[in-house]
Enzyme design. Structure first.
Site, PDB file in Angstrom:
ATOM      1  N   GLU A  32      71.959  49.569  43.995  1.00  0.00           N
ATOM      2  CA  GLU A  32      71.171  49.021  42.891  1.00  0.00           C
ATOM      3  C   GLU A  32      69.820  49.719  42.725  1.00  0.00           C
ATOM      4  OE1 GLU A  32      71.699  44.527  42.631  1.00  0.00           O
ATOM      5  OE2 GLU A  32      72.380  44.927  44.674  1.00  0.00           O
ATOM      6  N   SER A 168      74.308  42.402  41.379  1.00  0.00           N
ATOM      7  CA  SER A 168      74.501  43.127  40.122  1.00  0.00           C
ATOM      8  C   SER A 168      75.954  43.211  39.687  1.00  0.00           C
ATOM      9  CB  SER A 168      73.915  44.548  40.201  1.00  0.00           C
ATOM     10  OG  SER A 168      72.506  44.504  40.237  1.00  0.00           O
ATOM     11  N   TYR A 238      73.534  45.501  32.380  1.00  0.00           N
ATOM     12  CA  TYR A 238      72.492  46.504  32.192  1.00  0.00           C
ATOM     13  C   TYR A 238      72.752  47.479  31.049  1.00  0.00           C
ATOM     14  CZ  TYR A 238      71.220  44.620  36.709  1.00  0.00           C
ATOM     15  OH  TYR A 238      70.879  43.762  37.719  1.00  0.00           O
ATOM     16  N   ARG A 277      66.542  32.853  41.599  1.00  0.00           N
ATOM     17  CA  ARG A 277      67.419  32.652  40.441  1.00  0.00           C
ATOM     18  C   ARG A 277      68.733  32.089  40.945  1.00  0.00           C
ATOM     19  NH1 ARG A 277      69.335  37.617  38.950  1.00  0.00           N
ATOM     20  NH2 ARG A 277      71.385  36.988  39.698  1.00  0.00           N
ATOM     21  N   ASP A 279      72.508  31.093  40.132  1.00  0.00           N
ATOM     22  CA  ASP A 279      73.595  31.373  39.195  1.00  0.00           C
ATOM     23  C   ASP A 279      74.619  30.248  39.253  1.00  0.00           C
ATOM     24  OD1 ASP A 279      72.320  33.733  38.586  1.00  0.00           O
ATOM     25  OD2 ASP A 279      73.502  34.931  39.992  1.00  0.00           O
ATOM     26  N   GLU A 292      75.806  31.517  43.472  1.00  0.00           N
ATOM     27  CA  GLU A 292      74.963  32.214  44.440  1.00  0.00           C
ATOM     28  C   GLU A 292      73.507  32.039  44.047  1.00  0.00           C
ATOM     29  OE1 GLU A 292      75.060  36.788  43.499  1.00  0.00           O
ATOM     30  OE2 GLU A 292      77.089  35.970  43.242  1.00  0.00           O
ATOM     31  N   ASN A 294      69.774  34.160  44.172  1.00  0.00           N
ATOM     32  CA  ASN A 294      69.169  35.482  44.324  1.00  0.00           C
ATOM     33  C   ASN A 294      67.692  35.335  44.646  1.00  0.00           C
ATOM     34  OD1 ASN A 294      67.979  38.108  43.649  1.00  0.00           O
ATOM     35  ND2 ASN A 294      69.977  38.577  42.767  1.00  0.00           N
ATOM     36  N   GLY A 298      66.366  40.287  39.226  1.00  0.00           N
ATOM     37  CA  GLY A 298      66.061  41.437  38.395  1.00  0.00           C
ATOM     38  C   GLY A 298      64.914  41.141  37.444  1.00  0.00           C
TER      39      GLY A 298
END
Length: 334
Positions: A32, A168, A238, A277, A279, A292, A294, A298
């Site tokens: 990443e 990612s 992305y 974050r 999810d 999950e 994070n 990002g």
């Protein structure tokens, strides 16, 4: 009438100390790296826009001598993948007495390993899809066909296959037919030696960013993710035009409140700090399922935390400035 979480954050987010020296860490050697560099540059620009002295550094052999020669007031970790999320770098920063934004090394290690994090969530009563973690060695020793047949019997179809450690969307795949499972496992093992196979829950993909600017963790508006091809993989994350986002998510108020509560519970259960974050999949009944969490979200132009910050009516630079000021204050009070 009480104030909303966003309104409370707006009050807290009103002033930033401009006399801070901040180092933004980005790059690293993970898969990443490119995303991390984009996150780092965005963080750098946002901090400088509110008057914070900030510089961008890679996590390489030159880093520790630079930090020792000119210790920053705080570090922002914009590294993704193992370097920024497995706790090792945070442990080194702790050894150097350099404060950083985000959770400590222990919490980072737990959150980074998806099976470990899911076990913590399950123990705390937070809904997360049933799963099995399968190291490559066991997969080979016990016989791939027998193991995969048992997984399908136990968890059913469809399934989600992804690296136990990673982000990612790299190495992840949705498996709707048992015949596709072996190839998905091989693709996953290209990124990690352990695969996480979990029951696939259909529903709305939602990301809930959690921030703490001094008044306890608060959930920002949830962001709904609608990938054009139905799967939120690396390209969908992305590549411009591959995904549509709705911030806030198109959820009924009572469901949005439940999603926020679950995200805050996950953040707390994992012992996280400053920001995260979470999810989530929201199924057809409105029940959220945590996939999950994070610890180094990002920060690119298509990333979810900045979208949530904007939806909350907050200034991204001021929010980051407040977080680095809080991190810097931890060193002086420890």
């Amino acid at each position: 009438m009480g104030t909303t979480a966003a309104e409370r954050l707006l009050v807290t987010n009103s002033a930033v100390s401009a006399d801070l020296h901040v180092v933004v860490l980005a790059g690293g050697l993970s898969y990443e790296r490119d995303v991390s560099l984009r996150s780092g540059r965005r963080v750098l620009d946002a901090l400088r826009a509110v008057g914070v002295e900030a510089e961008l550094r890679d996590a390489d052999v030159a880093l520790l001598p630079v930090l020792a020669a000119d210790p920053p007031d705080a570090v922002v970790i914009a590294l993704h993948g193992a370097t920024g999320e497995d706790g090792s770098l945070r442990g080194v920063l702790d050894l150097c007495d350099i404060p950083y934004v985000g959770c400590d090394a222990r919490a980072s290690r737990v959150a980074w390993d998806k099976p470990s994090a899911k076990a913590v969530l399950r123990e705390a009563g937070i809904p997360t899809p049933d799963w099995v973690a399968l190291p490559h060695d066991r997969f080979s020793e016990l016989g791939a066909v027998a193991v995969l047949d048992r997984i399908v019997d136990r968890l059913g179809l469809p399934l989600m296959v992804k690296p136990a450690q990673g982000g990612s969307g790299l190495g992840g795949a949705v498996v709707r037919d048992a015949a596709a499972l072996p190839a998905a496992m091989v693709g996953c093992f290209a990124y990690d030696s352990t695969a996480l196979v979990e029951r696939y829950v259909p529903g709305m993909d939602v990301a809930v960013s959690v921030v703490d600017l001094g008044d306890g963790p608060q959930a920002l508006p949830p962001v709904e993710i609608v990938p054009r091809n139905g799967v939120y993989d690396y390209a969908a994350r992305y590549t411009a035009g591959r995904t549509t986002w709705h911030a806030p998510a198109r959820l009924a108020p009572e469901v949005a409140a439940t999603v926020a509560d679950v995200a805050l519970a996950a953040h707390t259960a994992l012992g996280l700090r400053d920001l995260s974050r979470v999810d989530v999949i929201v199924d057809a009944t409105g029940q959220p399922h945590v996939l999950e969490v994070n610890v180094s979200p990002g920060m690119t132009e298509t990333s979810l935390l900045p979208l949530a910050v904007q939806a909350a009516g907050l200034d991204f630079g001021r929010l980051l400035g407040t977080l680095v000021a809080r991190a810097a204050a931890r060193l002086t009070t420890s």
